[in-house]
Scaffold this motif. Structure first.
Motif, short mmCIF file in Angstrom:
data_model
loop_
_atom_site.label_atom_id
_atom_site.label_comp_id
_atom_site.label_asym_id
_atom_site.label_seq_id
_atom_site.Cartn_x
_atom_site.Cartn_y
_atom_site.Cartn_z
N LEU A 25 7.15 -6.77 8.38
CA LEU A 25 6.41 -5.55 8.91
C LEU A 25 8.22 -4.68 9.36
O LEU A 25 7.84 -3.38 9.26
CB LEU A 25 5.94 -5.78 9.93
CG LEU A 25 4.03 -5.84 9.16
CD1 LEU A 25 3.27 -6.28 10.28
CD2 LEU A 25 3.52 -5.30 8.66
N ARG A 46 3.56 -9.19 -2.04
CA ARG A 46 2.80 -9.37 -1.25
C ARG A 46 2.04 -10.55 -1.15
O ARG A 46 1.65 -11.01 0.43
CB ARG A 46 1.88 -8.65 -2.46
CG ARG A 46 1.04 -8.35 -1.73
CD ARG A 46 -0.25 -6.78 -2.29
NE ARG A 46 -0.10 -7.26 -4.10
CZ ARG A 46 -1.47 -7.83 -4.01
NH1 ARG A 46 -1.56 -8.19 -3.30
NH2 ARG A 46 -0.99 -8.73 -5.54
N LEU A 47 2.71 -11.58 -1.85
CA LEU A 47 1.85 -12.77 -1.87
C LEU A 47 2.17 -13.87 -0.91
O LEU A 47 1.96 -14.66 -0.35
CB LEU A 47 2.09 -13.40 -3.44
CG LEU A 47 1.42 -12.76 -4.98
CD1 LEU A 47 1.79 -13.40 -6.27
CD2 LEU A 47 0.01 -12.34 -4.56
N ARG A 82 3.39 -12.50 2.26
CA ARG A 82 2.57 -12.42 3.05
C ARG A 82 1.30 -13.01 3.02
O ARG A 82 0.67 -13.19 4.67
CB ARG A 82 2.31 -10.55 3.27
CG ARG A 82 3.98 -9.94 3.27
CD ARG A 82 2.85 -8.38 3.81
NE ARG A 82 4.42 -7.50 4.27
CZ ARG A 82 4.85 -6.35 3.61
NH1 ARG A 82 3.68 -6.09 3.26
NH2 ARG A 82 5.95 -6.16 4.40
N ARG A 83 0.74 -13.45 1.58
CA ARG A 83 -0.57 -13.83 2.17
C ARG A 83 -0.35 -15.53 3.07
O ARG A 83 -1.36 -15.40 3.60
CB ARG A 83 -1.28 -14.24 0.47
CG ARG A 83 -1.18 -13.02 0.03
CD ARG A 83 -2.42 -13.28 -1.09
NE ARG A 83 -2.13 -14.66 -1.70
CZ ARG A 83 -2.34 -14.32 -3.41
NH1 ARG A 83 -3.08 -13.60 -3.92
NH2 ARG A 83 -1.89 -15.98 -3.41
N CYS A 133 -11.30 -8.64 5.53
CA CYS A 133 -10.17 -8.57 4.76
C CYS A 133 -9.30 -8.97 5.09
O CYS A 133 -8.30 -9.17 4.24
CB CYS A 133 -9.74 -7.14 6.65
SG CYS A 133 -10.71 -5.80 6.18
N LEU A 142 -7.46 -9.90 1.31
CA LEU A 142 -7.83 -8.94 0.66
C LEU A 142 -6.54 -8.93 -0.76
O LEU A 142 -6.75 -8.64 -0.89
CB LEU A 142 -7.57 -7.33 1.33
CG LEU A 142 -8.78 -6.94 1.76
CD1 LEU A 142 -8.27 -5.31 2.91
CD2 LEU A 142 -9.64 -6.38 1.05
N GLY A 143 -5.92 -9.76 -0.08
CA GLY A 143 -4.65 -10.19 -0.05
C GLY A 143 -4.78 -11.08 -1.47
O GLY A 143 -4.75 -10.94 -2.71
N LEU A 192 -3.36 -4.98 7.10
CA LEU A 192 -3.87 -5.57 6.68
C LEU A 192 -2.42 -6.22 5.17
O LEU A 192 -2.78 -6.13 4.29
CB LEU A 192 -4.84 -3.93 5.38
CG LEU A 192 -5.95 -3.49 6.28
CD1 LEU A 192 -6.54 -3.27 5.68
CD2 LEU A 192 -6.96 -5.29 7.05
N LYS A 193 -1.24 -4.20 5.60
CA LYS A 193 -0.43 -5.08 5.17
C LYS A 193 0.38 -6.78 4.96
O LYS A 193 0.87 -7.04 4.03
CB LYS A 193 0.60 -4.07 5.33
CG LYS A 193 1.65 -3.86 4.56
CD LYS A 193 2.80 -3.02 5.21
CE LYS A 193 3.04 -1.42 4.15
NZ LYS A 193 4.10 -0.81 4.68
N GLY A 248 -1.72 -9.58 2.96
CA GLY A 248 -0.71 -9.42 1.66
C GLY A 248 -1.92 -8.20 0.24
O GLY A 248 -2.07 -8.94 -0.39
N ALA A 249 -2.78 -7.25 1.25
CA ALA A 249 -3.43 -6.30 0.53
C ALA A 249 -2.97 -5.44 0.19
O ALA A 249 -1.69 -4.93 0.53
CB ALA A 249 -4.04 -5.67 2.11
N PRO A 250 -3.41 -5.21 -1.04
CA PRO A 250 -2.60 -4.47 -1.89
C PRO A 250 -2.86 -3.10 -1.62
O PRO A 250 -3.61 -2.91 -1.21
CB PRO A 250 -3.03 -5.16 -3.37
CG PRO A 250 -4.44 -5.15 -3.28
CD PRO A 250 -4.14 -6.13 -2.17
#
Lengths: 273, 292
Positions: A75, A99-100, A102-103, A126, A129-130, B201-202, B205-207
């Motif tokens: 972040l 992104r993957l 961060r999941r 939420c 969401l990833g 949300l970021k 890992g949210a797109p």
């Protein structure tokens, strides 16, 4: 109910992550950050976080605790050094691969950061969401397994009756429980918590810490928590990291933290009772 | 001020000495610390602003060139107009006003829908937190300003030149004038959205599309519907005017009646517009209450 939740969590985790539990989940190597050139906030931090247990980071305001935690999931963009999650360097990742990654890292925030106008159950979802495509998520067509897990986690954090309540109708303690449940929805490899109790009263703080430590211990998720409250850190953390001026000045078990160390971390001594 | 000096001296601690402002020579007394809201420079600047406002008002009065005879005459003229308007020719309403009124509502609604479809992408591109590129922000804002800087009457004249007179030109005029309004306010609402939920949300890992749908949309939803309804409300009134240049709607009926000096028919048209605006206001208030 919580055993059931723990069971599914553990099963999915062992399938998802190949790393042995004993190995370091997170390793920081020479992590540096300066927002302004020549004024480093983090000065070459080296840390290794084991596969389980709760680690508290304490230190005066503005010493880089938040920056450190936010550098882990990018972040905040680190200026130098490496962040290794299960051996994979996160600082090299871009776009989709970031992104993957961060999941696999859950995060709990001081101001909860819930989507206020959505219901509690939607806030939990939420956390998925990833994993769920944007269109499916928009149409609220989450996989049944996700919805089951959301209800299990709601039971586990004691908010089963609030599934359809809007998040802005909750108290601070309830919101933070939702925040924890949302992070655990990711089935993360690691949980980061940035001052999770700083906006809560002392009693609620203890309850929230207890819940976070308990749920993560059941699921075998290591936790890194930034804290202001030294006593709370002593009470809940197995390991304490003291930071001062962008450096780690203490790193050891909670029992080894003495007033000498606190003087070194916070400076001065008049405030020590 | 002198009357309060003694009190102030008693209340002020004896250590604070900044400036000898009075030479009364009282031993050991503290010097009063003064505080003024504005510095001398600020007071001068404020006076200058007031002066220019008054000067501009006086100067513009001179430029307008009010003709006194017409001004004194006005009450009599208004009275005359009202007499000619009364009683309104209600029979005229079903004959030709009703169809024009419905056309006006269609123009306003369709124009607003088209405007929203085009304004949403522009608003997203104009919001610096949603689209972190300065260049894209600037281009989007330029497009929005272009839409707003042209009055809807002028848009109507342009579209009449392209499509000929009628409701199509009016609808597009309304749409193109509204893009700037809806896009600008949507962009501002997006920029005022809290970063926290989006950051959370970021972090999970949210797109990007999911960040929009779950992070931003719930936050701007009330503002969005409120401004769309407001714009629809404005468009209902605006489409009444567009008829004056031949762009369809109730304005055409109004224009015709005025040109033929049929003031009793003008009265009916004005009453119809008034009724529609009232109904629109009630509907907008009710829907807003339901959304928020």
């Amino acid at each position: 109910m919580s055993e059931a939740a723990a069971g599914t969590g553990a099963k999915a985790r062992s399938a998802g992550s190949a790393a042995p539990a004993a190995a370091a989940a997170l390793e920081l190597r020479g992590l540096q950050k300066s927002y302004v050139r020549g004024k480093p906030v983090l000065r070459a931090i080296d840390l290794s976080i084991a596969g389980t247990g709760l680690t508290a980071i304490i230190g005066p305001s503005g010493t880089g605790k938040s920056t450190l935690i936010r550098c882990v999931n990018r972040l905040v963009e680190p200026s130098g050094g490496q962040v290794l999650l299960d051996g994979e360097d996160l600082t090299a990742l871009r776009g989709r691969s970031l992104r993957l990654a961060r999941r696999r890292i859950g995060m709990v925030f001081q101001e909860y950061n819930l989507v206020e106008r959505l219901t509690v159950i939607e806030n939990l979802l939420c956390g998925r969401l990833g994993h769920v495509g944007a269109l499916r998520a928009w149409l609220r067509r989450f996989p049944p397994a996700d919805i089951d897990r959301a209800f299990e986690l709601l039971d586990a954090v004691g908010l089963a009756d609030f599934a359809k309540t809007r998040a802005d109708a909750l108290s601070g303690g309830q919101r933070q429980r939702v925040g924890i449940a949302r992070a655990l929805m990711q089935q993360p490899r690691l949980l980061l918590a940035d001052e999770p109790t700083s906006s809560l009263d002392p009693k609620t703080s203890v309850e929230v810490m207890e819940l976070m430590r308990g749920l993560c211990a059941q699921r075998g998720i290591p936790v890194i928590v930034n804290m202001h409250d030294v006593e709370l850190a002593r009470r809940f953390a197995a390991r304490i990291i003291g930071m001062s001026g962008g450096r780690v000045v203490f790193d050891g078990p909670a029992t080894a933290l003495t007033d000498e160390h606190l003087k070194q971390i916070y400076g001065g001594e008049g405030w020590l009772a | 001020m002198d009357g309060s000096r003694g009190v102030a001296e008693n209340l002020t601690p004896g250590t604070a000495v900044r400036r000898e402002s009075h030479a009364s020579g009282q031993p050991g007394s503290a010097v009063r610390r003064e505080w003024q809201r504005f510095t001398a420079g600020e007071r001068l600047a404020r006076f200058a602003v007031y002066f220019f406002v008054v000067a501009a008002f006086v100067l513009s009065l001179g430029t307008v060139e009010v003709i006194p005879e017409f001004l004194w005459d006005a009450p009599a003229q208004v009275q005359d107009l009202l007499v000619r308007m009364w009683p309104p020719d209600y029979a005229h309403y079903p004959a030709s006003v009703h169809a024009a009124l419905v056309e006006t509502l269609h123009m306003a609604t369709l124009g607003t829908v088209i405007a929203v479809l085009l304004a949403v992408p522009l608003g997203l591109l104009a919001a610096s937190n949603v689209m972190p590129s300065r260049t894209v922000n600037t281009v989007a804002k330029l497009a929005l300003v272009t839409s707003r800087s042209v009055n809807s009457l002028v848009w109507a004249l342009l579209f009449i030149a392209v499509f000929g007179p009628g409701a199509l030109a009016g609808t597009l005029a309304i749409a193109f004038r509204s893009i700037g309004f809806v896009g600008k306010l949507l962009g501002e609402a997006l920029e005022e959205a809290h970063r926290g939920p989006v950051e959370a949300l970021k972090a999970s890992g949210a797109p990007w599309p999911s960040l929009l749908v779950f992070g931003y949309w719930p936050q701007v939803k009330p503002a969005f519907w409120a401004l769309v309804l407001l714009r629809w409300d404005i468009n209902v009134r605006e489409s009444a005017v567009l008829g004056l240049v031949g762009a369809g709607g109730i304005g055409v009926a109004l224009n015709t009646a005025m040109n033929l000096f049929q003031w009793d028919r003008v009265a009916v048209v004005l009453l119809a517009i008034f009724a529609v605006v009232i109904v629109a206001e009630v509907v907008v208030t009710w829907v807003r209450g339901r959304i928020l």
